[in-house]
Enzyme design. Structure first.
Site, PDB file in Angstrom:
ATOM      1  N   GLY B  40      52.854  58.958  61.819  1.00 41.27           N
ATOM      2  CA  GLY B  40      52.321  57.764  61.164  1.00 41.27           C
ATOM      3  C   GLY B  40      52.143  58.013  59.687  1.00 41.27           C
ATOM      4  O   GLY B  40      51.686  59.085  59.271  1.00 41.27           O
ATOM      5  N   GLY B  42      50.825  55.304  57.696  1.00 35.57           N
ATOM      6  CA  GLY B  42      49.980  54.217  57.208  1.00 35.57           C
ATOM      7  C   GLY B  42      48.802  54.806  56.450  1.00 35.57           C
ATOM      8  O   GLY B  42      48.818  55.972  56.037  1.00 35.57           O
ATOM      9  N   GLY B  45      47.561  57.972  58.627  1.00 31.02           N
ATOM     10  CA  GLY B  45      48.493  59.101  58.670  1.00 31.02           C
ATOM     11  C   GLY B  45      48.922  59.536  57.275  1.00 31.02           C
ATOM     12  O   GLY B  45      49.000  60.732  56.980  1.00 31.02           O
ATOM     13  N   ARG B 330      34.163  37.553  62.618  1.00 27.80           N
ATOM     14  CA  ARG B 330      35.409  36.988  63.124  1.00 27.80           C
ATOM     15  C   ARG B 330      35.320  36.485  64.557  1.00 27.80           C
ATOM     16  O   ARG B 330      35.867  35.434  64.886  1.00 27.80           O
ATOM     17  CB  ARG B 330      36.495  38.049  63.062  1.00 27.80           C
ATOM     18  CG  ARG B 330      36.818  38.362  61.639  1.00 27.80           C
ATOM     19  CD  ARG B 330      37.760  39.521  61.535  1.00 27.80           C
ATOM     20  NE  ARG B 330      38.111  39.669  60.126  1.00 27.80           N
ATOM     21  CZ  ARG B 330      38.880  40.628  59.663  1.00 27.80           C
ATOM     22  NH1 ARG B 330      39.377  41.540  60.477  1.00 27.80           N
ATOM     23  NH2 ARG B 330      39.166  40.686  58.386  1.00 27.80           N
ATOM     24  N   HIS B 401      44.760  40.101  66.054  1.00 27.93           N
ATOM     25  CA  HIS B 401      44.838  40.694  64.734  1.00 27.93           C
ATOM     26  C   HIS B 401      44.629  42.211  64.721  1.00 27.93           C
ATOM     27  O   HIS B 401      45.275  42.938  63.988  1.00 27.93           O
ATOM     28  CB  HIS B 401      43.773  40.037  63.867  1.00 27.93           C
ATOM     29  CG  HIS B 401      43.700  40.567  62.481  1.00 27.93           C
ATOM     30  ND1 HIS B 401      44.777  40.511  61.628  1.00 27.93           N
ATOM     31  CD2 HIS B 401      42.702  41.163  61.793  1.00 27.93           C
ATOM     32  CE1 HIS B 401      44.428  41.051  60.467  1.00 27.93           C
ATOM     33  NE2 HIS B 401      43.191  41.463  60.547  1.00 27.93           N
ATOM     34  N   GLU B 425      43.539  52.974  63.167  1.00 24.37           N
ATOM     35  CA  GLU B 425      43.429  51.958  64.213  1.00 24.37           C
ATOM     36  C   GLU B 425      43.779  52.520  65.587  1.00 24.37           C
ATOM     37  O   GLU B 425      43.367  51.967  66.618  1.00 24.37           O
ATOM     38  CB  GLU B 425      44.329  50.748  63.862  1.00 24.37           C
ATOM     39  CG  GLU B 425      44.048  49.541  64.730  1.00 24.37           C
ATOM     40  CD  GLU B 425      44.794  48.275  64.301  1.00 24.37           C
ATOM     41  OE1 GLU B 425      45.230  48.189  63.136  1.00 24.37           O
ATOM     42  OE2 GLU B 425      44.931  47.377  65.152  1.00 24.37           O
ATOM     43  N   ARG B 435      35.329  44.426  64.866  1.00 23.87           N
ATOM     44  CA  ARG B 435      35.393  45.051  63.552  1.00 23.87           C
ATOM     45  C   ARG B 435      35.075  44.029  62.473  1.00 23.87           C
ATOM     46  O   ARG B 435      35.542  42.898  62.529  1.00 23.87           O
ATOM     47  CB  ARG B 435      36.788  45.612  63.311  1.00 23.87           C
ATOM     48  CG  ARG B 435      36.986  46.143  61.910  1.00 23.87           C
ATOM     49  CD  ARG B 435      38.341  46.764  61.743  1.00 23.87           C
ATOM     50  NE  ARG B 435      39.428  45.815  61.705  1.00 23.87           N
ATOM     51  CZ  ARG B 435      39.757  45.084  60.627  1.00 23.87           C
ATOM     52  NH1 ARG B 435      39.051  45.160  59.518  1.00 23.87           N
ATOM     53  NH2 ARG B 435      40.785  44.269  60.677  1.00 23.87           N
ATOM     54  N   LEU B 441      40.659  49.310  56.625  1.00 23.95           N
ATOM     55  CA  LEU B 441      41.238  50.113  55.546  1.00 23.95           C
ATOM     56  C   LEU B 441      40.294  51.264  55.234  1.00 23.95           C
ATOM     57  O   LEU B 441      40.695  52.405  55.049  1.00 23.95           O
ATOM     58  CB  LEU B 441      41.464  49.243  54.311  1.00 23.95           C
ATOM     59  CG  LEU B 441      42.354  48.006  54.525  1.00 23.95           C
ATOM     60  CD1 LEU B 441      42.543  47.244  53.222  1.00 23.95           C
ATOM     61  CD2 LEU B 441      43.707  48.408  55.085  1.00 23.95           C
TER      62      LEU B 441
HETATM   63  C1  LIG Z   1      47.979  40.852  58.256  1.00 19.49           C
HETATM   64  C2  LIG Z   1      46.876  41.880  58.286  1.00 19.49           C
HETATM   65  C3  LIG Z   1      45.910  41.904  57.282  1.00 19.49           C
HETATM   66  C4  LIG Z   1      44.899  42.851  57.306  1.00 19.49           C
HETATM   67  N1  LIG Z   1      43.964  42.845  56.304  1.00 19.49           N
HETATM   68  C5  LIG Z   1      42.990  43.775  56.314  1.00 19.49           C
HETATM   69  C6  LIG Z   1      42.026  43.822  55.256  1.00 19.49           C
HETATM   70  O1  LIG Z   1      42.039  43.007  54.335  1.00 19.49           O
HETATM   71  N2  LIG Z   1      41.074  44.782  55.291  1.00 19.49           N
HETATM   72  C7  LIG Z   1      41.023  45.700  56.284  1.00 19.49           C
HETATM   73  O2  LIG Z   1      40.160  46.576  56.249  1.00 19.49           O
HETATM   74  N3  LIG Z   1      41.931  45.687  57.285  1.00 19.49           N
HETATM   75  C8  LIG Z   1      42.905  44.757  57.324  1.00 19.49           C
HETATM   76  N4  LIG Z   1      43.817  44.745  58.349  1.00 19.49           N
HETATM   77  C9  LIG Z   1      43.809  45.821  59.346  1.00 19.49           C
HETATM   78  C10 LIG Z   1      44.444  47.079  58.779  1.00 19.49           C
HETATM   79  O3  LIG Z   1      45.527  46.729  57.944  1.00 19.49           O
HETATM   80  C11 LIG Z   1      44.977  48.023  59.837  1.00 19.49           C
HETATM   81  O4  LIG Z   1      44.043  48.201  60.836  1.00 19.49           O
HETATM   82  C12 LIG Z   1      45.270  49.391  59.230  1.00 19.49           C
HETATM   83  O5  LIG Z   1      46.071  49.265  58.098  1.00 19.49           O
HETATM   84  C13 LIG Z   1      45.918  50.318  60.221  1.00 19.49           C
HETATM   85  O6  LIG Z   1      46.289  51.510  59.559  1.00 19.49           O
HETATM   86  P1  LIG Z   1      46.830  52.761  60.353  1.00 19.49           P
HETATM   87  O7  LIG Z   1      47.140  53.789  59.340  1.00 19.49           O
HETATM   88  O8  LIG Z   1      45.886  53.113  61.429  1.00 19.49           O
HETATM   89  O9  LIG Z   1      48.173  52.264  61.071  1.00 19.49           O
HETATM   90  P2  LIG Z   1      49.506  51.592  60.502  1.00 19.49           P
HETATM   91  O10 LIG Z   1      49.408  51.194  59.096  1.00 19.49           O
HETATM   92  O11 LIG Z   1      49.885  50.572  61.519  1.00 19.49           O
HETATM   93  O12 LIG Z   1      50.568  52.742  60.534  1.00 19.49           O
HETATM   94  C14 LIG Z   1      51.160  53.195  61.697  1.00 19.49           C
HETATM   95  C15 LIG Z   1      52.161  54.234  61.332  1.00 19.49           C
HETATM   96  O13 LIG Z   1      52.568  54.904  62.508  1.00 19.49           O
HETATM   97  C16 LIG Z   1      53.961  54.963  62.581  1.00 19.49           C
HETATM   98  N5  LIG Z   1      54.287  54.995  64.002  1.00 19.49           N
HETATM   99  C17 LIG Z   1      53.777  54.234  65.003  1.00 19.49           C
HETATM  100  N6  LIG Z   1      54.296  54.611  66.181  1.00 19.49           N
HETATM  101  C18 LIG Z   1      55.139  55.629  65.912  1.00 19.49           C
HETATM  102  C19 LIG Z   1      55.960  56.437  66.722  1.00 19.49           C
HETATM  103  N7  LIG Z   1      56.010  56.293  68.044  1.00 19.49           N
HETATM  104  N8  LIG Z   1      56.708  57.376  66.117  1.00 19.49           N
HETATM  105  C20 LIG Z   1      56.674  57.550  64.762  1.00 19.49           C
HETATM  106  N9  LIG Z   1      55.893  56.825  63.968  1.00 19.49           N
HETATM  107  C21 LIG Z   1      55.145  55.878  64.534  1.00 19.49           C
HETATM  108  C22 LIG Z   1      54.456  53.785  61.817  1.00 19.49           C
HETATM  109  O14 LIG Z   1      55.758  54.022  61.375  1.00 19.49           O
HETATM  110  C23 LIG Z   1      53.440  53.710  60.693  1.00 19.49           C
HETATM  111  O15 LIG Z   1      53.838  54.601  59.679  1.00 19.49           O
HETATM  112  C24 LIG Z   1      44.843  43.796  58.343  1.00 19.49           C
HETATM  113  C25 LIG Z   1      45.794  43.756  59.349  1.00 19.49           C
HETATM  114  C26 LIG Z   1      46.786  42.800  59.343  1.00 19.49           C
HETATM  115  C27 LIG Z   1      47.731  42.726  60.499  1.00 19.49           C
END
Ligand SMILES: Cc1cc2nc3c(=O)[nH]c(=O)nc-3n(C[C@H](O)[C@H](O)[C@H](O)COP(=O)(O)OP(=O)(O)OC[C@H]3O[C@@H](n4cnc5c(N)ncnc54)[C@H](O)[C@@H]3O)c2cc1C
Lengths: 267, 637
Positions: B40, B42, B45, B330, B401, B425, B435, B441
Site C-alpha cells: 500500500g 496511500g 502505507g 455523518r 464511504h 483504513e 468515524r 487522513l
Molecule cells: C471521496 C473520498 C473523500 C474522502 N475525504 C476525506 C477527508 O476529507 N478527510 C478524511 O480524513 N478522510 C477522507 N476520506 C477517507 C480517506 O481518504 C481514506 O480513509 C484514507 O485515505 C485511506 O488511506 P489508506 O492509506 O488507509 O488506504 P488507501 O489510500 O486506499 O491506499 C491503499 C493502498 O493499498 C494498495 N493496495 C490495496 N490492495 C493491494 C494489494 N492487494 N496489493 C498491492 N497493493 C494493494 C493500493 O494500491 C493503495 O496504494 C475520503 C474518502 C473518499 C472515498
C-alpha cells in the site's frame, strides 16, 4: 444516443496494434466516457471477446490514472475535465469518436489504451520534494506564508500526473509536469533551501528520459485537466539557468529509464 | 483465544510517551539488515514506507496502480483534523480525543484515540514542512474550517484536494527514499497471499499485473496499508480499485477481522442516476458548513425548489438537532436523509435525494466567498449533473464511504499474526462504530509517520529471523494456492461478467446491511450471498489469460473475496443486537428514532477468526473499558 467508437487495440508492446470499430446504439448522455467503455466491455465479454484495457481508479478526476485521446484531443473536448468526468452529453448523436492512447516515446505502450508513465515517478525522485525526514518539522505556523503565495503554490501543486500535457505536445515534452513541481516547491519558503539542487536534479532526469524539448507551443496547458499555467515552465527555466552555474559534485544523480515490466516485480 | 491488546496502563495523557520509552530500539547500524514489506502506498502505507526508509530499514513497497501517487487517499477532499487550537476556540488534545470517542459511539479504545489526538499536531507540522500548501489567512497563518461532529474549527485543508496534497507529500518523501535506495517501489504489483512461517508473517506472494508472473517476497515483517472495503457494496465513493483482498487473504491465514459491520454512509453524495453507474461521487462534508439541508414539508411535492416557499420547507436537521444543526455526525445525517425519503419527501427524479442549499450563504457571504471555499466542488457537481449549484440547490443522497472495521490490531498496530502490522483504513483501531470527518487522513498519517516506526522497531529488536527464501514450503504452498485460484477463475468461462456479480452482491449488501439492518433481512442476505457466490464459481466469465494485463481477472479475484467478506459483515451485524454509530438495527432505536446502544451486552470489539471455507467463523471478544469519557447516549440536540 448512437455513437461509433474507433478504438486502438493492441495486445502488448510488441504487437502492431490497429483501430477496431464498435457501434453503440443506446448511450445514455448522463454516463461518463469511462462508463460508456464499461458498457462496451460488458458486451464484449458477453460475446467472448477481450474487453478494452484502460486505466482508471478514482473516477473523480483526481488520481490521474485515466486519460486517452478522443479525436486527437487529450481527455476529449471539455476543458479542465478528465475522461472519467467527461459526460457523453458533450457528444452529438451519431458522432464517431477515435480513441487512442497517449503517444509518446517516454510512455511505452502496454496494452490497448494503457501506457507506462513511470518516467514521471523518476523525475519526482530526482528532487521533487523537500528533504525533511519525519520528526524534523517545526511548528506549522513558524513560516507565515501569504495567502497569494500559498494559492500560487497550490495552483501548481494541483497537477495530477496524468500525462495529458505530454500527449498533447507535438514534441512530447514533459516541461509542464516538471515545471509544476519545481514551481510548487520553489514558491514556498520550505522549498527554498533546495531550490537550485531541485531544478538541476529534475531537469537532468527530464533530459535523460526520451521526452522531447519544450518549444513554448502551449498545447500542454490547454489539455491539462487541472489548468496548470504555462508560467510554471518559465519558473523551471529560470530556476534551472540560475542553478546551473552553481552545479556541485553532490547533485542528485539521474537514474537510467527502465521500461521493462518483467524485471520490476523480481524480489 | 484471548486477545492481548497491549494497552498501556496508568494515566492516558502519558501512555504513549511511556510506551515509546519501553519499546526496544534497533541499533542504527543494524537497521539496513532488517527488511520490511509495505503493501500500500496511500497515506498509511506511503508515509510508513518513507519513514522506515528514512530510518535506514530496507523497505519494499507495493501498490496495484501504476504509480504510488495514485492510491485512493488522493481523492480525499475536505480536510484533516488536528488539535492545534490555532483558532483559540477551545480545542485541545483532550477535546479531540473526547469528540472522537463520542463520535465513534463508544466503540473505540480510549488509549488508541488519545494517542491519535496527541499525534495529530505533529502531522500538521510534518506536512507543512514537506510543502503541503494548506489554506492560509491573508496574514500568512494556517486557517481552519469546522467539520461534522465538532463544535470547534480544527480541520486543515488544501482547497477541496486535501487528500491529494497530503498524499503527494508522502509520495514525494517516498520517492526521495526510492532515490536514496532505501525503498524499492513495486507498482502494478498486487499482493495475493501472505506467507506465514513458524507462526510469523514473513512475506507475500504477488502478481505482476503486466506480465502475470507470481513472485515471492520474503522479509522480517509485513505491513498492510491496503485501505478499506467499501466496494463490497459495488457503488461507493471509493476508487474503483479499492478492495479487501490483501486483508482478506491475511484473514484466511489467521489474522482476526474486527467489527466488519461498522461501515460509514456519507450523507452528501451525488444521487444515483442510472444502472450503468460505476461509482458514486462524494460532495465534501465541508459543504454542510454553509449549505442548508431541506426537503419539502409535503409528500411528493414535485415543484422546483425555487417554487417552494420557506414555510413549506423542512430544514429537518436544524429542526431536530438545534445545537449541531447541519453539522451532526455523518451517521445521524445519513439516517435522517433516508428517513425523510422513506416518508416520500425525497427530491429529484428518483425521490432518493435531499436539497443542500447555498442560497442563504451566498446572500450572506457573497458568491466569491462561496466559490473560494467550494469552487472546485461546485464545478465537479455541475460537470456531473449539468446543474449550477450557485443557482439551484444541490441534490444529495447518502452513499457508502468508509469502513471502520478492518483487521484487528493491538496498540502496537500488530495483528494476531506476529510480524503482520496493519495501518490506516485497513485496520479497525480508532474510529469505533462511526468515524468523524477529517479523521481518516489523520489516522493514516499518524499510523504511518509516527506509530509504526516505533512499534515495528520493538518487534524487530526482540525477535530472531531465521533465513528463508522462495523455496520454503510455506512460500511454495502460498504460491500454489494463488495459482489455483487464478487458474480456476480463468477456466470457468461461464455466462456472466464479473461486474454483473459484483453489482448484484452490492445490491444485497446495500439493501440488507446498509443504512439500516434487521435480523430478518440479514439472515435473508446471508442466504442470498451464499447462493450468488456458488453461482459465481460456476458461471463467471473471465476472458483472456493469466500471463498479461487482464483487468477482468484482477476484478474477479477481488470480487471472490468480497463475497466472503460480505457474508461475514452480515454475520457480525446480526450478532450485534444493538444500534451504534453506523450500525443501525431497526429493532434497537429510541422513541425518537436514534441509535440505541446496549453497553451492558455489547461494549466489545467483535474480532472474527476464519475457520475454513463454509465453516462458521469464530467470535472473540475484546471488552472495551472507558475510564475517561463516560458512555452516554450521544446527543447532538
Ligand atoms: C471521496 C473520498 C473523500 C474522502 N475525504 C476525506 C477527508 O476529507 N478527510 C478524511 O480524513 N478522510 C477522507 N476520506 C477517507 C480517506 O481518504 C481514506 O480513509 C484514507 O485515505 C485511506 O488511506 P489508506 O492509506 O488507509 O488506504 P488507501 O489510500 O486506499 O491506499 C491503499 C493502498 O493499498 C494498495 N493496495 C490495496 N490492495 C493491494 C494489494 N492487494 N496489493 C498491492 N497493493 C494493494 C493500493 O494500491 C493503495 O496504494 C475520503 C474518502 C473518499 C472515498
Amino acid at each position: 444516443m448512437k455513437l461509433t467508437l474507433k478504438i486502438w487495440r493492441q495486445k502488448s508492446r510488441n504487437d502492431k496494434g490497429q483501430f477496431v470499430t464498435y457501434t453503440m446504439n443506446d448511450v445514455n448522455p448522463e454516463m461518463s466516457m469511462l462508463e460508456c467503455l464499461d458498457v462496451l466491455n460488458e458486451t464484449l465479454i458477453e460475446k467472448g471477446e477481450e474487453p478494452v484495457a484502460f486505466e482508471h481508479d478514482c473516477r473523480e478526476g483526481i488520481c490521474g490514472s485515466c486519460g486517452f485521446m478522443i479525436n486527437g484531443v487529450a481527455h476529449g473536448p471539455e476543458r479542465a475535465t478528465t475522461v472519467c468526468q467527461l459526460t457523453m452529453r458533450h457528444f452529438k448523436d451519431g458522432q464517431e469518436l477515435v480513441i487512442e492512447p497517449w503517444r509518446a516515446k517516454a510512455f511505452p505502450q502496454i496494452k490497448d489504451l494503457v501506457v507506462d508513465r513511470r518516467a514521471f515517478d523518476r523525475i519526482i525522485a530526482s528532487g521533487g520534494y523537500v528533504s525533511i525526514s519525519t520528526g524534523n518539522a517545526t511548528d506549522g505556523n513558524t513560516h507565515l506564508i501569504g495567502k497569494d503565495t500559498s494559492d500560487r503554490a497550490m495552483d501548481a501543486a494541483a497537477c495530477i500526473g496524468c500525462g495529458a500535457c505530454v500527449a498533447a505536445c507535438p514534441n512530447a515534452s514533459a516541461a509542464l509536469f516538471t515545471g509544476a513541481k519545481i514551481a510548487h516547491l520553489g514558491i514556498l519558503p520550505q522549498g527554498k533551501p533546495e531550490q537550485d539542487r531541485r531544478a538541476r536534479g529534475m531537469v537532468a532526469q527530464l533530459n535523460t528520459e526520451p521526452f522531447g524539448s519544450c518549444t513554448n507551443i502551449g498545447e500542454c496547458t490547454g489539455a491539462c485537466p487541472k489548468e496548470i499555467p504555462l508560467e510554471v515552465i518559465s519558473v523551471m527555466n529560470r530556476d534551472y539557468i540560475r542553478a546551473s552555474w552553481k552545479k556541485r559534485d553532490d547533485d542528485v544523480r539521474t537514474v537510467r529509464p527502465v521500461t521493462d515490466w518483467s524485471l520490476s516485480s523480481k524480489p | 483465544m484471548t486477545l492481548d491488546s497491549k494497552l498501556p496502563s496508568g494515566p492516558i495523557e502519558t501512555a504513549w510517551q511511556r510506551t515509546r520509552f519501553d519499546l526496544k530500539l534497533v541499533n542504527p547500524a543494524n537497521k539496513r539488515r532488517h527488511s520490511i514489506i509495505v503493501v500500500g502506498s496511500g497515506l498509511a502505507g506511503g508515509s510508513a514506507a518513507a519513514t522506515l526508509g528514512e530510518l535506514g530499514y530496507n523497505v519494499r513497497c507495493f501498490c496495484f496502480q501504476d504509480s504510488p501517487r495514485r492510491a485512493h487517499s488522493i481523492a480525499a477532499q475536505g480536510g484533516i483534523n488536528a488539535a492545534k487550537n490555532y483558532q483559540n476556540d477551545g480545542d485541545s488534545v483532550y477535546r479531540l480525543f473526547y469528540d472522537t470517542v463520542k463520535g465513534g459511539d463508544f466503540r473505540a479504545r480510549e488509549a488508541n484515540v488519545y494517542r491519535l489526538a496527541e499525534i495529530s499536531v505533529s502531522i500538521i507540522d510534518q506536512c507543512v514542512a514537506q510543502g503541503v500548501p494548506f489554506a492560509r489567512e491573508y496574514g500568512g497563518a494556517l486557517t481552519n474550517r469546522s467539520f461534522g461532529g465538532a463544535q470547534v474549527s480544527r480541520t486543515f485543508y488544501a482547497r477541496g484536494q486535501t487528500g491529494q496534497q497530503l498524499l503527494l507529500g508522502a509520495y514525494q518523501a517516498l520517492e526521495r527514499q526510492v532515490h536514496e535506495g532505501t525503498v524499492t517501489m513495486y507498482p502494478r504489483t498486487e499482493m495475493l497471499d501472505l506467507i506465514v512461517i513458524d507462526g510469523r508473517a514473513r512475506g507475500i506472494v504477488t502478481r505482476n499485473l503486466i506480465t502475470g508472473e507470481l513472485d515471492v517476497h520474503i522479509a522480517d515483517a509485513v505491513i498492510l496499508g491496503t485501505g478499506g472495503y467499501g466496494n463490497v457494496y459495488y457503488l461507493s465513493t471509493n476508487a474503483k480499485g479499492s478492495n479487501v483482498t490483501a486483508s482478506w487473504r491475511a484473514h484466511r491465514r489467521g489474522a482476526l477481522f474486527a467489527n466488519p459491520c461498522y461501515t460509514q454512509i456519507h450523507p452528501t453524495c451525488i444521487p444515483v442516476s442510472g444502472d450503468y453507474q460505476s461509482k458514486l461521487t462524494l460532495m465534501s462534508e465541508s459543504l454542510r458548513n454553509d449549505g442548508r439541508i431541506w426537503v419539502p414539508v409535503k409528500k411528493g411535492d414535485k415543484r422546483s425548489p425555487d417554487q417552494i416557499p420557506e414555510s413549506e420547507r423542512d430544514y429537518y436537521l436544524e429542526r431536530r438537532y438545534p445545537s449541531f444543526g447541519n453539522l451532526v455526525p455523518r451517521d445521524v445525517a445519513s439516517r435522517n436523509a433516508k428517513a425523510v425519503c422513506d416518508e416520500g419527501r425525497g427530491v429529484g427524479e428518483t425521490g432518493l435525494g435531499v436539497y443542500l442549499d447555498f442560497s442563504d450563504a451566498i446572500k450572506r457571504l457573497g458568491r466569491h466567498v462561496i466559490s473560494e471555499r467550494y469552487g472546485n466542488l461546485f464545478d465537479m457537481y455541475q460537470r456531473i449533473t449539468d446543474e449550477d449549484p450557485y443557482k439551484v440547490p444541490m441534490r444529495i443522497y447518502p452513499a457508502i464511504h468508509y469502513t471502520m472495521g478492518g483487521l484487528w490490531v493491538d496498540y502496537h498496530l500488530q495483528s494476531t499474526i506476529p510480524g503482520l502490522f496493519v495501518l490506516g483504513e485497513a485496520n479497525f483501531s480508532d474510529h469505533g462504530a462511526n468515524r468523524l470527518g477529517a479523521s481518516a487522513l489523520m489516522q493514516g498519517l499518524s499510523d504511518g509517520y509516527f506509530v509504526i516506526p516505533y512499534t515495528i522497531g520493538n518487534y524487530l529488536a526482540t525477535n530472531k529471523f531465521p533465513k528463508a527464501d522462495a523455496s520454503h514450503p510455506e512460500a511454495q504452498a502460498a504460491v500454489a494456492s494463488v495459482r489455483q485460484i487464478t487458474d480456476k477463475l480463468l477456466s470457468i468461462k461461464g455466462h456472466r461478467t464479473v461486474d454483473s456479480f459484483h453489482r448484484e452482491l452490492g445490491k444485497i449488501m446495500w439493501d440488507e446491511c446498509g443504512m439500516s439492518r434487521t435480523a430478518e433481512g440479514l439472515k435473508k442476505a446471508i442466504g442470498q450471498i451464499r447462493a450468488l457466490r456458488e453461482e459465481f464459481w460456476q458461471n463467471v466469465n473471465v476472458p483472456g489469460s493469466g500471463d498479461d494485463l487482464n483487468q477482468s481477472l484482477e476484478k474477479a479475484g477481488r470480487v471472490a473475496d468480497f463475497f466472503e467478506l460480505g457474508e461475514l459483515m452480515c454475520i457480525d451485524a446480526l450478532e450485534r443486537n444493538e444500534s451504534c454509530g453506523g450500525h443501525f438495527r431497526e429493532e434497537y432505536q429510541t422513541a425518537e428514532g436514534e441509535a440505541q446502544r446496549d453497553d451492558e451486552h455489547y461494549s466489545y470489539v467483535a474480532a472474527w477468526g476464519y475457520r475454513g471455507p463454509g465453516n462458521a467463523p469464530e467470535l472473540i471478544k475484546e471488552p472495551l473499558e472507558f475510564d475517561y469519557v463516560h458512555p452516554s447516549q450521544r446527543s447532538y440536540k
